[in-house]
Write a protein that holds these residues in place. Sequence first.
Motif, short mmCIF file in Angstrom:
data_model
loop_
_atom_site.label_atom_id
_atom_site.label_comp_id
_atom_site.label_asym_id
_atom_site.label_seq_id
_atom_site.Cartn_x
_atom_site.Cartn_y
_atom_site.Cartn_z
N VAL A 51 -1.72 -0.34 -7.30
CA VAL A 51 -1.49 -1.32 -6.23
C VAL A 51 -0.17 -2.08 -6.41
N LYS A 52 0.54 -2.24 -5.29
CA LYS A 52 1.79 -3.04 -5.30
C LYS A 52 1.58 -4.32 -4.46
N THR A 53 0.82 -4.17 -3.36
CA THR A 53 0.62 -5.31 -2.46
C THR A 53 -0.85 -5.40 -2.06
N VAL A 54 -1.34 -6.64 -1.99
CA VAL A 54 -2.70 -6.87 -1.47
C VAL A 54 -2.55 -7.46 -0.06
N ILE A 55 -3.15 -6.77 0.89
CA ILE A 55 -3.14 -7.25 2.28
C ILE A 55 -4.48 -7.95 2.50
N VAL A 56 -4.45 -9.17 3.01
CA VAL A 56 -5.70 -9.91 3.24
C VAL A 56 -5.85 -10.16 4.74
#
Length: 268
Positions: A51-56
């Motif tokens: 994972v590089k980015t967490v989208i919420v």
Amino acid sequence: MSGTIREQISLKCAEQEIPLVGFASARSWDTPLFEPWVPPQFRPLAIWPEVKTVIVIGIPVSLPIVETAPSIWYHELYRTVNALLDSNAFRISTFLNGRGFPSVYLPRDGYGSIGVLLEKPVAFFSHRHAAYLAGLGTFGINNMLLTPQFGPRVRFTSIFTSAEIGSDPVMEEELCIKCMQCVDVCPAKAIPGADYPDGISDKIACAKRSEALLKRFISPCGLCIKVCPAGEDRTLFHREDLDIYDEDKKEYAPYHSAWKHVKSYGGR
Ligand code: B12
């Protein structure tokens, strides 16, 4: 679809009536912003090393329905919003996979049953932390993440993606005014009303109440999010005056009668 990946995701959310979306770099979990900070094994990179980015994403629960809680109406809304969160997160991850960015969605909750929570009241990943790091809100005395738009009346889920999207800034302004309405209203006395970390809620007391309500088909409780004064939804629904929840206020009698009616049906 043209534009950056961030723009494409934001557009997809807007098209699906998902009002809140934020982005947090997976590395943001490595910089403590308060103590105690997120335990290492609960961080995105420990859960999925790619994972590089967490989208919420966040979908609100409507205040007039929350006002009937605990009730079958709020119970059904909770289930609907949960289904929307899971399916939209799944679709966003599928969209990203199709564009060559390996991605996975997370379940909006992540536990099998309330019985499981009574033994271990913690999930493998916290969407509250994710939403906080994605700049969507700040923590309240009620342990919820409060947002400017909906106060705590919003549910979240997250998508882990290998796309490098960057982070939204963490919100600086505290949204909780520490009015302690949530502390006073909690029937389980689960909210201590102190600053973090002393103020962490009593998860077992809260889960026991939820278990009792589930047996009556009217879980979750929702009282601590109903009374929170934060959120522009209070203005939208003309609910700035919290006296509306005081049964002794004669001018609000029609509301109390309506809530009593709803509560009398569909559950035990
Ligand atoms: C277990 C759980 C419960 C249990 C235990 C309750 C409890 N008191 O925690 C039960 C079933 C009883 C429950 C009840 C509720 N829950 Co619940 N629950 C979860 C769940 C599945 C896991 C939480 C978890 O274990 N995370 C992992 C641990 C490590 O982190 P954490 O619990 O988030 O706790 C950290 C932060 O809260 C932070 N923190 C807490 N206070 C403060 C204060 C400050 C100043 C700071 C800096 C940090 C901070 O530190 C904690 C420890 O690291 C999450 C979904 C998820 N997977 O995130 C939903 C979730 C937290 N619940 C949610 C909601 C809405 C509720 C209810 C209002 C019920 C309802 N739907 O109407 C009540 C409120 C209870 C309360 N006031 O705390 C939402 C919160 C949304 C929001 N706006 O914040 C979530 C995120 C579900 C979702 N998908 O949206 N819940």
